[in-house]
Motif scaffolding. Structure first.
Motif, short mmCIF file in Angstrom:
data_model
loop_
_atom_site.label_atom_id
_atom_site.label_comp_id
_atom_site.label_asym_id
_atom_site.label_seq_id
_atom_site.Cartn_x
_atom_site.Cartn_y
_atom_site.Cartn_z
N ASN A 139 0.85 -1.23 0.05
CA ASN A 139 0.04 0.10 -0.23
C ASN A 139 0.95 1.26 -0.06
OD1 ASN A 139 1.13 -0.08 2.67
ND2 ASN A 139 -0.94 -0.11 3.60
N GLU A 140 2.13 1.32 0.02
CA GLU A 140 3.16 2.22 -0.04
C GLU A 140 2.57 3.52 -1.19
OE1 GLU A 140 7.47 0.88 1.18
OE2 GLU A 140 6.59 -0.03 -0.61
N GLY A 141 2.19 2.70 -2.33
CA GLY A 141 1.74 3.98 -3.26
C GLY A 141 0.46 4.52 -3.05
N ASP A 142 -0.62 3.86 -2.54
CA ASP A 142 -1.74 4.37 -2.31
C ASP A 142 -1.54 5.52 -1.06
OD1 ASP A 142 -3.32 2.83 -3.88
OD2 ASP A 142 -3.38 1.21 -2.57
N ILE A 143 -0.72 5.17 -0.07
CA ILE A 143 -0.24 5.85 1.08
C ILE A 143 0.56 7.30 0.35
CG2 ILE A 143 1.42 6.40 2.90
CD1 ILE A 143 0.61 3.56 3.64
N GLY A 144 1.37 7.00 -0.50
CA GLY A 144 2.16 8.37 -0.90
C GLY A 144 1.15 9.02 -1.66
N ASP A 145 0.25 8.71 -2.51
CA ASP A 145 -0.78 9.24 -3.13
C ASP A 145 -1.60 10.13 -2.25
OD1 ASP A 145 0.04 8.60 -5.67
OD2 ASP A 145 -1.22 6.99 -5.95
#
Length: 285
Positions: A55-61
């Protein structure tokens, strides 16, 4: 100062919030955006993720969109992520990947998620190599602080006995009234390693702690929820916490911990038979 605003000074000089927000099982763009929006509104400023959580990408976004909305910037929050066990020995590449997904210039705290490796042997050699690479990433400014997760006293001694130049700032472990190790606590206190708890409320889908009659009675006496009692039990020992919820009521109440559990009730909370819900690192040589 409110507990949710309390910060602990790390060896680097950085300050890490004592109370953070866990993101395991928080996935999907809309769900992550909604959940982190509530967490920021409640006052959380530390967000804990891992390569394993996907979920790193979702968190970054989400943070890119939410920080301006809450009049915050990158420096106002603390991001933790972790090395996937399969990536032991290539931590530098893993950090590069996490930075790209999180869409930020640096990671506040990077942890070795597990002392063992997936698909490899020579666990000690591989985690040592990972640590060396993490130290280099600190020197390059990609990571500000490094630590470990699920390390036993034995694993910590092995790491400290090698002169890598940087000692672990944090050891994140399963920690709740049904699972706590005095020898690990005492060792980390002695060595200046901050213990951070995960699964403070018990295993995923397991309500043994929340439904325990002794814990419910203590909560009723104090006018608190069982979850608040479990979380306060940890921070009252100066153990950091990262509770997770997707429900606004719990997101807010889980960081409202400005009360004290009386000594007799703390003794009760320390008296339970020990039960481990998560990985057992004692199996890793």
């Amino acid at each position: 100062m409110s507990i949710k605003n309390k910060k602990i000074k790390l060896p680097s000089g950085d300050y890490m919030p004592l109370v953070g927000f866990g993101t395991w099982l928080v996935k999907g763009r809309e769900s992550t955006l909604k959940t982190l929006d509530m967490a920021l509104e409640a006052g959380y400023r530390l967000f804990d993720t891992a390569a394993m959580y996907n979920n790193e990408g979702d968190i970054g976004d989400a943070l890119k969109e939410l920080l301006p909305r809450h009049n915050l910037s990158r420096k106002d929050i603390f991001i933790t992520t972790k090395l996937y066990p399969e990536d032991h020995g290539k931590a530098d590449k893993a950090i590069e990947s996490s930075l790209k997904k999180l869409d930020c210039d640096y990671i506040d705290l990077y942890l070795i998620h597990w002392p063992g490796t997936y698909g490899k042997s020579e666990h000690a050699k591989m985690r040592s190599k990972s640590w060396e690479q993490m130290v280099e990433c600190v020197k390059k400014g990609f990571v500000r602080n490094i630590g470990v997760s699920n390390y036993t006293v034995r694993h910590l001694k092995e790491l400290l006995n090698n002169d890598f130049g940087i000692r672990p700032a944090v050891n994140q472990v399963e920690w709740h009234p049904f699972c706590h190790q005095k020898d690990l606590y005492d060792f980390c206190q002695k060595e200046g390693i901050l213990l951070q708890a995960y699964q403070s409320l018990g295993g995923a889908g397991n309500r043994d702690l929340l439904e325990n009659e002794n814990i419910k009675n203590i909560a009723k006496k104090l006018g608190k929820t069982p979850a608040q009692v479990l979380l306060r039990w940890a921070v009252q020992q100066n153990v950091a916490i990262i509770p997770k919820s997707k429900t606004k009521e719990y997101i807010f109440s889980n960081c409202e911990l400005d009360f004290t559990i009386p000594e007799e009730d703390m003794k009760t909370l320390f008296s339970f038979k020990q039960t481990k819900y998560d990985w057992d690192p004692n199996t890793i040589p």
